[in-house]
Design a protein around this motif. Structure first.
Motif, PDB file in Angstrom:
ATOM      1  N   PRO A   1       0.832  -1.240   0.035  1.00  0.00           N
ATOM      2  CA  PRO A   1      -0.033   0.030   0.079  1.00  0.00           C
ATOM      3  C   PRO A   1       0.743   1.236  -0.184  1.00  0.00           C
ATOM      4  CG  PRO A   1      -0.865  -1.653   1.485  1.00  0.00           C
ATOM      5  CD  PRO A   1       0.179  -2.135   1.073  1.00  0.00           C
ATOM      6  N   GLU A   2       1.900   1.429   0.844  1.00  0.00           N
ATOM      7  CA  GLU A   2       2.983   2.697   0.756  1.00  0.00           C
ATOM      8  C   GLU A   2       3.553   2.821  -0.468  1.00  0.00           C
ATOM      9  OE1 GLU A   2       6.187   4.849   3.823  1.00  0.00           O
ATOM     10  OE2 GLU A   2       5.759   2.496   3.883  1.00  0.00           O
ATOM     11  N   PHE A   3       3.793   1.519  -1.187  1.00  0.00           N
ATOM     12  CA  PHE A   3       4.631   1.675  -2.463  1.00  0.00           C
ATOM     13  C   PHE A   3       3.707   2.100  -3.570  1.00  0.00           C
ATOM     14  CE2 PHE A   3       5.791  -0.369  -6.534  1.00  0.00           C
ATOM     15  CZ  PHE A   3       7.361   0.079  -6.572  1.00  0.00           C
ATOM     16  N   ASP A   4       2.435   1.679  -3.351  1.00  0.00           N
ATOM     17  CA  ASP A   4       1.568   2.161  -4.445  1.00  0.00           C
ATOM     18  C   ASP A   4       1.176   3.704  -4.396  1.00  0.00           C
ATOM     19  OD1 ASP A   4       1.376  -0.346  -5.439  1.00  0.00           O
ATOM     20  OD2 ASP A   4      -0.532  -0.900  -4.383  1.00  0.00           O
ATOM     21  N   ASP A   5       1.130   4.296  -3.029  1.00  0.00           N
ATOM     22  CA  ASP A   5       1.056   5.531  -2.780  1.00  0.00           C
ATOM     23  C   ASP A   5       2.233   6.384  -3.153  1.00  0.00           C
ATOM     24  OD1 ASP A   5      -1.534   5.168  -1.637  1.00  0.00           O
ATOM     25  OD2 ASP A   5      -0.594   5.304   0.421  1.00  0.00           O
ATOM     26  N   ILE A   6       3.478   5.767  -3.137  1.00  0.00           N
ATOM     27  CA  ILE A   6       4.596   6.845  -3.651  1.00  0.00           C
ATOM     28  C   ILE A   6       4.674   6.633  -4.980  1.00  0.00           C
ATOM     29  CG2 ILE A   6       7.053   6.463  -3.707  1.00  0.00           C
ATOM     30  CD1 ILE A   6       7.051   5.219  -0.889  1.00  0.00           C
ATOM     31  N   MET A   7       4.113   5.556  -5.458  1.00  0.00           N
ATOM     32  CA  MET A   7       4.271   5.280  -7.213  1.00  0.00           C
ATOM     33  C   MET A   7       3.170   6.466  -7.588  1.00  0.00           C
ATOM     34  SD  MET A   7       6.644   3.656  -7.750  1.00  0.00           S
ATOM     35  CE  MET A   7       6.401   3.716  -9.697  1.00  0.00           C
ATOM     36  N   GLU A   8       1.828   6.632  -7.183  1.00  0.00           N
ATOM     37  CA  GLU A   8       1.021   7.836  -7.439  1.00  0.00           C
ATOM     38  C   GLU A   8       1.529   8.929  -7.401  1.00  0.00           C
ATOM     39  OE1 GLU A   8      -2.927   7.664  -5.869  1.00  0.00           O
ATOM     40  OE2 GLU A   8      -2.828   5.311  -5.586  1.00  0.00           O
ATOM     41  N   ASP A   9       2.307   9.307  -6.221  1.00  0.00           N
ATOM     42  CA  ASP A   9       3.074  10.576  -6.184  1.00  0.00           C
ATOM     43  C   ASP A   9       3.984  10.706  -7.322  1.00  0.00           C
ATOM     44  OD1 ASP A   9       1.712  11.098  -3.866  1.00  0.00           O
ATOM     45  OD2 ASP A   9       3.507  10.510  -2.573  1.00  0.00           O
ATOM     46  N   LEU A  10       4.733   9.676  -7.673  1.00  0.00           N
ATOM     47  CA  LEU A  10       5.715   9.784  -8.854  1.00  0.00           C
ATOM     48  C   LEU A  10       5.068  10.025 -10.162  1.00  0.00           C
ATOM     49  CD1 LEU A  10       8.222   7.065  -7.654  1.00  0.00           C
ATOM     50  CD2 LEU A  10       8.509   9.721  -7.802  1.00  0.00           C
ATOM     51  N   GLN A  11       3.797   9.341 -10.385  1.00  0.00           N
ATOM     52  CA  GLN A  11       3.059   9.535 -11.653  1.00  0.00           C
ATOM     53  C   GLN A  11       2.573  11.174 -11.785  1.00  0.00           C
ATOM     54  OE1 GLN A  11       3.619   7.656 -13.834  1.00  0.00           O
ATOM     55  NE2 GLN A  11       1.534   6.648 -14.241  1.00  0.00           N
ATOM     56  N   GLU A  12       2.278  11.631 -10.555  1.00  0.00           N
ATOM     57  CA  GLU A  12       2.070  13.065 -10.492  1.00  0.00           C
ATOM     58  C   GLU A  12       3.176  14.093 -11.070  1.00  0.00           C
ATOM     59  OE1 GLU A  12       0.014  14.796  -7.012  1.00  0.00           O
ATOM     60  OE2 GLU A  12      -1.452  13.124  -7.105  1.00  0.00           O
ATOM     61  N   ILE A  13       4.292  13.593 -10.555  1.00  0.00           N
ATOM     62  CA  ILE A  13       5.666  14.287 -10.976  1.00  0.00           C
ATOM     63  C   ILE A  13       5.848  14.060 -12.418  1.00  0.00           C
ATOM     64  CG2 ILE A  13       7.956  14.418 -10.746  1.00  0.00           C
ATOM     65  CD1 ILE A  13       7.623  13.896  -7.542  1.00  0.00           C
ATOM     66  N   VAL A  14       5.480  13.021 -12.788  1.00  0.00           N
ATOM     67  CA  VAL A  14       5.788  12.462 -14.353  1.00  0.00           C
ATOM     68  C   VAL A  14       5.083  13.475 -15.058  1.00  0.00           C
ATOM     69  CG1 VAL A  14       5.620  10.929 -16.069  1.00  0.00           C
ATOM     70  CG2 VAL A  14       6.808  10.394 -13.916  1.00  0.00           C
ATOM     71  N   ALA A  15       3.573  13.416 -14.763  1.00  0.00           N
ATOM     72  CA  ALA A  15       2.695  14.120 -15.655  1.00  0.00           C
ATOM     73  C   ALA A  15       2.929  15.521 -15.362  1.00  0.00           C
ATOM     74  CB  ALA A  15       1.236  13.954 -14.917  1.00  0.00           C
ATOM     75  N   ALA A  16       3.457  16.355 -14.297  1.00  0.00           N
ATOM     76  CA  ALA A  16       3.858  17.811 -14.541  1.00  0.00           C
ATOM     77  C   ALA A  16       4.910  17.846 -15.413  1.00  0.00           C
ATOM     78  CB  ALA A  16       4.172  18.079 -12.914  1.00  0.00           C
ATOM     79  N   ALA A  17       6.187  17.012 -15.196  1.00  0.00           N
ATOM     80  CA  ALA A  17       7.135  17.317 -16.135  1.00  0.00           C
ATOM     81  C   ALA A  17       6.737  17.150 -17.608  1.00  0.00           C
ATOM     82  CB  ALA A  17       8.149  16.163 -15.856  1.00  0.00           C
ATOM     83  N   LEU A  18       5.870  16.124 -17.939  1.00  0.00           N
ATOM     84  CA  LEU A  18       5.578  16.081 -19.392  1.00  0.00           C
ATOM     85  C   LEU A  18       4.672  17.357 -19.838  1.00  0.00           C
ATOM     86  CD1 LEU A  18       4.609  12.348 -19.502  1.00  0.00           C
ATOM     87  CD2 LEU A  18       6.429  13.357 -20.815  1.00  0.00           C
ATOM     88  N   ALA A  19       4.065  18.003 -18.914  1.00  0.00           N
ATOM     89  CA  ALA A  19       3.046  18.981 -19.173  1.00  0.00           C
ATOM     90  C   ALA A  19       3.863  20.343 -19.259  1.00  0.00           C
ATOM     91  CB  ALA A  19       1.970  19.250 -17.771  1.00  0.00           C
ATOM     92  N   LEU A  20       5.130  20.546 -18.519  1.00  0.00           N
ATOM     93  CA  LEU A  20       5.919  21.327 -18.673  1.00  0.00           C
ATOM     94  C   LEU A  20       6.819  21.287 -20.148  1.00  0.00           C
ATOM     95  CD1 LEU A  20       7.532  23.889 -17.833  1.00  0.00           C
ATOM     96  CD2 LEU A  20       9.050  22.302 -16.460  1.00  0.00           C
ATOM     97  N   ARG A  21       6.949  19.947 -20.395  1.00  0.00           N
ATOM     98  CA  ARG A  21       7.765  19.907 -21.638  1.00  0.00           C
ATOM     99  C   ARG A  21       6.913  20.367 -22.711  1.00  0.00           C
ATOM    100  NH1 ARG A  21      10.213  14.830 -24.727  1.00  0.00           N
ATOM    101  NH2 ARG A  21      11.479  16.214 -26.398  1.00  0.00           N
ATOM    102  N   CYS A  22       5.674  19.652 -22.949  1.00  0.00           N
ATOM    103  CA  CYS A  22       4.909  20.239 -23.915  1.00  0.00           C
ATOM    104  C   CYS A  22       4.603  21.800 -24.147  1.00  0.00           C
ATOM    105  CB  CYS A  22       3.589  19.490 -23.865  1.00  0.00           C
ATOM    106  SG  CYS A  22       3.567  17.778 -24.048  1.00  0.00           S
ATOM    107  N   ALA A  23       4.502  22.281 -22.749  1.00  0.00           N
ATOM    108  CA  ALA A  23       4.136  23.635 -22.678  1.00  0.00           C
ATOM    109  C   ALA A  23       5.480  24.621 -23.126  1.00  0.00           C
ATOM    110  CB  ALA A  23       3.947  24.288 -21.149  1.00  0.00           C
TER     111      ALA A  23
END
Length: 154
Positions: free
Chosen positions: A123-145
């Protein structure tokens, strides 16, 4: 399905200020083919989408195309929100700080140090992975912008 989703190719072409005729000529395809892509009658091949992305100056077109074409993509790459450079930069920075402030990096290392994720750690690993997915999404959004802002200022 929202208008923007159905007509992502048309939306991006119009945002680039091109007519169907001008875009088709520069893409090396027929106006009929472009019309079929823009109305959803046909899905453009990846190489045409890549050319559209370059011509229309938007990486976001590739992200949307691949996500809609391949459902498995969504299991790995998060939804990439469209944003300006300032908003995307702020979102990425905030997500990184939140991750660091929560010490998720240290928790992840503790979970991973034995190379096994057991049932208690999952459960803790999955929560951490969700946080990392948000960072990945934010990084991709910045790259596109960033790509769109840099080219529009040239």
């Amino acid at each position: 399905m929202p208008e923007e989703t159905r007509n992502i190719y048309k939306t991006c072409r119009k945002a680039a200020g091109l007519t169907q005729e001008a875009a088709a000529e520069r893409l090396g395809i027929s106006v009929e083919s472009l019309r079929a892509y823009e109305t959803g009658q046909r899905v453009p091949p990846d190489e045409v989408v890549e050319a559209m992305s370059d011509l229309y100056n938007t990486l976001h077109l590739i992200v949307r195309h691949v996500r809609e074409k391949n459902a498995m993509y969504g299991r790995v790459v998060p939804e990439v929100p469209q944003a300006g450079v300032l908003e995307a930069s702020a979102r990425l920075t905030n997500r990184i700080y939140q991750f660091a402030d929560s010490h998720a990096d240290r928790r992840l290392m503790r979970i991973a140090e034995d190379n096994v994720i057991d049932g208690n750690e999952r459960p803790e690993f999955d929560d951490i992975m969700e946080d990392l997915q948000e960072i990945v999404a934010a990084a991709l959004a910045l790259r596109c912008a960033q790509q769109a802002d840099c080219r529009s200022s040239m």
